[in-house]
Design a protein around this motif. Structure first.
Motif, PDB file in Angstrom:
ATOM      1  N   ILE A  82       0.958  -1.073  -0.032  1.00 55.40           N
ATOM      2  CA  ILE A  82       0.048  -0.309  -0.242  1.00 55.40           C
ATOM      3  C   ILE A  82       0.753   1.354   0.151  1.00 55.40           C
ATOM      4  O   ILE A  82       0.805   2.162  -0.798  1.00 55.40           O
ATOM      5  CB  ILE A  82      -0.872  -0.092   1.233  1.00 55.40           C
ATOM      6  CG1 ILE A  82      -1.971  -1.224   1.197  1.00 55.40           C
ATOM      7  CG2 ILE A  82      -1.600   1.492   1.229  1.00 55.40           C
ATOM      8  CD1 ILE A  82      -2.759  -1.438   2.336  1.00 55.40           C
ATOM      9  N   GLU A  83       1.911   1.228   0.845  1.00 55.03           N
ATOM     10  CA  GLU A  83       2.619   2.263   0.970  1.00 55.03           C
ATOM     11  C   GLU A  83       3.522   2.586  -0.228  1.00 55.03           C
ATOM     12  O   GLU A  83       3.597   3.890  -0.775  1.00 55.03           O
ATOM     13  CB  GLU A  83       3.562   2.378   2.247  1.00 55.03           C
ATOM     14  CG  GLU A  83       2.948   2.421   3.590  1.00 55.03           C
ATOM     15  CD  GLU A  83       3.771   2.265   4.738  1.00 55.03           C
ATOM     16  OE1 GLU A  83       5.090   2.348   4.576  1.00 55.03           O
ATOM     17  OE2 GLU A  83       3.502   1.683   5.857  1.00 55.03           O
ATOM     18  N   ALA A 111      -5.589   2.425  -8.961  1.00 62.88           N
ATOM     19  CA  ALA A 111      -4.462   1.992  -7.996  1.00 62.88           C
ATOM     20  C   ALA A 111      -5.518   2.147  -6.618  1.00 62.88           C
ATOM     21  O   ALA A 111      -5.262   1.527  -5.434  1.00 62.88           O
ATOM     22  CB  ALA A 111      -3.498   3.188  -7.791  1.00 62.88           C
ATOM     23  N   GLY A 112      -6.496   3.164  -6.647  1.00 56.23           N
ATOM     24  CA  GLY A 112      -7.258   3.244  -5.394  1.00 56.23           C
ATOM     25  C   GLY A 112      -8.069   1.972  -5.194  1.00 56.23           C
ATOM     26  O   GLY A 112      -8.158   1.414  -4.030  1.00 56.23           O
ATOM     27  N   ASP A 113      -8.583   1.391  -6.157  1.00 55.07           N
ATOM     28  CA  ASP A 113      -9.198   0.102  -5.981  1.00 55.07           C
ATOM     29  C   ASP A 113      -8.405  -0.945  -5.574  1.00 55.07           C
ATOM     30  O   ASP A 113      -8.726  -1.878  -4.595  1.00 55.07           O
ATOM     31  CB  ASP A 113      -9.734  -0.364  -7.529  1.00 55.07           C
ATOM     32  CG  ASP A 113     -10.619  -1.586  -7.361  1.00 55.07           C
ATOM     33  OD1 ASP A 113     -11.514  -1.825  -6.627  1.00 55.07           O
ATOM     34  OD2 ASP A 113     -10.090  -2.649  -8.358  1.00 55.07           O
ATOM     35  N   LEU A 114      -7.170  -1.233  -6.062  1.00 53.96           N
ATOM     36  CA  LEU A 114      -6.089  -2.000  -5.520  1.00 53.96           C
ATOM     37  C   LEU A 114      -5.582  -1.882  -4.037  1.00 53.96           C
ATOM     38  O   LEU A 114      -5.746  -2.515  -3.424  1.00 53.96           O
ATOM     39  CB  LEU A 114      -4.824  -1.974  -6.632  1.00 53.96           C
ATOM     40  CG  LEU A 114      -3.831  -3.206  -6.088  1.00 53.96           C
ATOM     41  CD1 LEU A 114      -4.481  -4.544  -6.442  1.00 53.96           C
ATOM     42  CD2 LEU A 114      -2.558  -2.973  -6.946  1.00 53.96           C
ATOM     43  N   VAL A 115      -5.636  -0.727  -3.843  1.00 50.13           N
ATOM     44  CA  VAL A 115      -5.120  -0.535  -2.509  1.00 50.13           C
ATOM     45  C   VAL A 115      -6.394  -0.739  -1.503  1.00 50.13           C
ATOM     46  O   VAL A 115      -5.910  -1.364  -0.355  1.00 50.13           O
ATOM     47  CB  VAL A 115      -4.672   1.199  -2.299  1.00 50.13           C
ATOM     48  CG1 VAL A 115      -4.956   1.656  -0.678  1.00 50.13           C
ATOM     49  CG2 VAL A 115      -3.379   1.485  -2.870  1.00 50.13           C
ATOM     50  N   GLU A 116      -7.508  -0.421  -1.620  1.00 45.58           N
ATOM     51  CA  GLU A 116      -8.649  -0.933  -0.881  1.00 45.58           C
ATOM     52  C   GLU A 116      -8.545  -2.385  -0.749  1.00 45.58           C
ATOM     53  O   GLU A 116      -8.938  -2.777   0.303  1.00 45.58           O
ATOM     54  CB  GLU A 116      -9.939  -0.226  -1.388  1.00 45.58           C
ATOM     55  CG  GLU A 116     -10.173   0.960  -1.241  1.00 45.58           C
ATOM     56  CD  GLU A 116     -10.075   1.496   0.080  1.00 45.58           C
ATOM     57  OE1 GLU A 116     -10.567   1.011   0.977  1.00 45.58           O
ATOM     58  OE2 GLU A 116      -9.244   2.622   0.178  1.00 45.58           O
ATOM     59  N   GLN A 117      -8.624  -3.139  -1.953  1.00 47.13           N
ATOM     60  CA  GLN A 117      -8.529  -4.504  -1.635  1.00 47.13           C
ATOM     61  C   GLN A 117      -7.273  -5.099  -0.800  1.00 47.13           C
ATOM     62  O   GLN A 117      -7.469  -5.991  -0.023  1.00 47.13           O
ATOM     63  CB  GLN A 117      -8.429  -5.077  -2.915  1.00 47.13           C
ATOM     64  CG  GLN A 117      -9.478  -5.227  -4.093  1.00 47.13           C
ATOM     65  CD  GLN A 117      -9.174  -5.788  -5.243  1.00 47.13           C
ATOM     66  OE1 GLN A 117      -8.787  -6.896  -5.335  1.00 47.13           O
ATOM     67  NE2 GLN A 117      -9.548  -5.064  -6.487  1.00 47.13           N
ATOM     68  N   LEU A 118      -6.019  -4.332  -0.879  1.00 49.27           N
ATOM     69  CA  LEU A 118      -4.890  -4.521  -0.165  1.00 49.27           C
ATOM     70  C   LEU A 118      -5.195  -4.505   1.343  1.00 49.27           C
ATOM     71  O   LEU A 118      -4.805  -5.225   2.209  1.00 49.27           O
ATOM     72  CB  LEU A 118      -3.727  -3.843  -0.538  1.00 49.27           C
ATOM     73  CG  LEU A 118      -3.040  -4.162  -1.764  1.00 49.27           C
ATOM     74  CD1 LEU A 118      -2.054  -3.421  -2.471  1.00 49.27           C
ATOM     75  CD2 LEU A 118      -2.641  -5.722  -1.689  1.00 49.27           C
ATOM     76  N   SER A 160      -5.661 -10.199  -7.835  1.00 48.76           N
ATOM     77  CA  SER A 160      -4.603 -10.335  -9.223  1.00 48.76           C
ATOM     78  C   SER A 160      -5.190  -9.820 -10.209  1.00 48.76           C
ATOM     79  O   SER A 160      -4.430  -9.089 -11.208  1.00 48.76           O
ATOM     80  CB  SER A 160      -4.630 -11.969  -9.445  1.00 48.76           C
ATOM     81  OG  SER A 160      -3.672 -12.232 -10.430  1.00 48.76           O
ATOM     82  N   ARG A 161      -6.500  -9.672 -10.636  1.00 43.82           N
ATOM     83  CA  ARG A 161      -7.007  -9.124 -11.889  1.00 43.82           C
ATOM     84  C   ARG A 161      -6.836  -7.571 -11.584  1.00 43.82           C
ATOM     85  O   ARG A 161      -6.533  -6.854 -12.712  1.00 43.82           O
ATOM     86  CB  ARG A 161      -8.616  -9.389 -11.973  1.00 43.82           C
ATOM     87  CG  ARG A 161      -9.269  -9.033 -12.982  1.00 43.82           C
ATOM     88  CD  ARG A 161     -10.685  -8.800 -13.016  1.00 43.82           C
ATOM     89  NE  ARG A 161     -11.367  -8.030 -12.098  1.00 43.82           N
ATOM     90  CZ  ARG A 161     -11.577  -6.774 -12.450  1.00 43.82           C
ATOM     91  NH1 ARG A 161     -11.152  -6.063 -13.448  1.00 43.82           N
ATOM     92  NH2 ARG A 161     -12.091  -6.013 -11.380  1.00 43.82           N
ATOM     93  N   SER A 162      -7.232  -6.849 -10.376  1.00 46.72           N
ATOM     94  CA  SER A 162      -7.063  -5.538 -10.345  1.00 46.72           C
ATOM     95  C   SER A 162      -5.375  -5.044 -10.540  1.00 46.72           C
ATOM     96  O   SER A 162      -5.109  -4.034 -11.045  1.00 46.72           O
ATOM     97  CB  SER A 162      -7.622  -5.267  -9.000  1.00 46.72           C
ATOM     98  OG  SER A 162      -8.814  -5.205  -8.839  1.00 46.72           O
ATOM     99  N   ALA A 203      -5.229  -7.007   4.103  1.00 47.36           N
ATOM    100  CA  ALA A 203      -4.100  -6.817   5.400  1.00 47.36           C
ATOM    101  C   ALA A 203      -4.697  -6.604   6.630  1.00 47.36           C
ATOM    102  O   ALA A 203      -4.077  -6.682   7.697  1.00 47.36           O
ATOM    103  CB  ALA A 203      -3.157  -5.947   4.879  1.00 47.36           C
ATOM    104  N   GLY A 204      -5.993  -6.441   6.368  1.00 48.93           N
ATOM    105  CA  GLY A 204      -6.600  -5.992   7.836  1.00 48.93           C
ATOM    106  C   GLY A 204      -6.246  -4.426   8.087  1.00 48.93           C
ATOM    107  O   GLY A 204      -6.318  -4.166   9.349  1.00 48.93           O
TER     108      GLY A 204
END
Length: 97
Positions: free
Chosen positions: A23-24, A82-89, A58-60, A93-94
């Protein structure tokens, strides 16, 4: 649980823990419009997420990688992906906001 399954479970947990670090990395790269870092981070995430059955992640990640590598993608589209991917991460990761 077999020895292989135990090893895979441990590796999967390591992946989950490292999601917070990614994320960072992504947020920093986005702030600098560092498309090479965005693409390489997304590429690594796409492959590893797939191994551990995080198919949506993986798709994102693959979509973000492709956008970061495309000379025609604009900054706003890249930020949205990237925002979508970060939200999933964060979910994996909790990480709480």
């Amino acid at each position: 649980m077999t020895e292989f399954e135990e090893r895979m479970a441990a590796l999967r947990q390591q992946f989950v823990v490292r999601c917070a670090d990614r994320i960072e990395v992504l947020q920093d790269a986005l702030s600098r419009d560092d498309r090479a870092t965005i693409a390489s981070t997304a590429h690594a995430l796409a492959g590893t997420a797939g191994i551990f059955s995080f198919s949506e992640l993986s798709r994102s990640a693959r979509l973000l990688e492709e956008a970061a590598e495309s000379p025609t993608s604009d900054c706003e589209a890249l930020k949205a992906l990237a925002g979508d991917l970060v939200e999933q991460l964060k979910t994996i990761a909790g990480v709480k906001d």
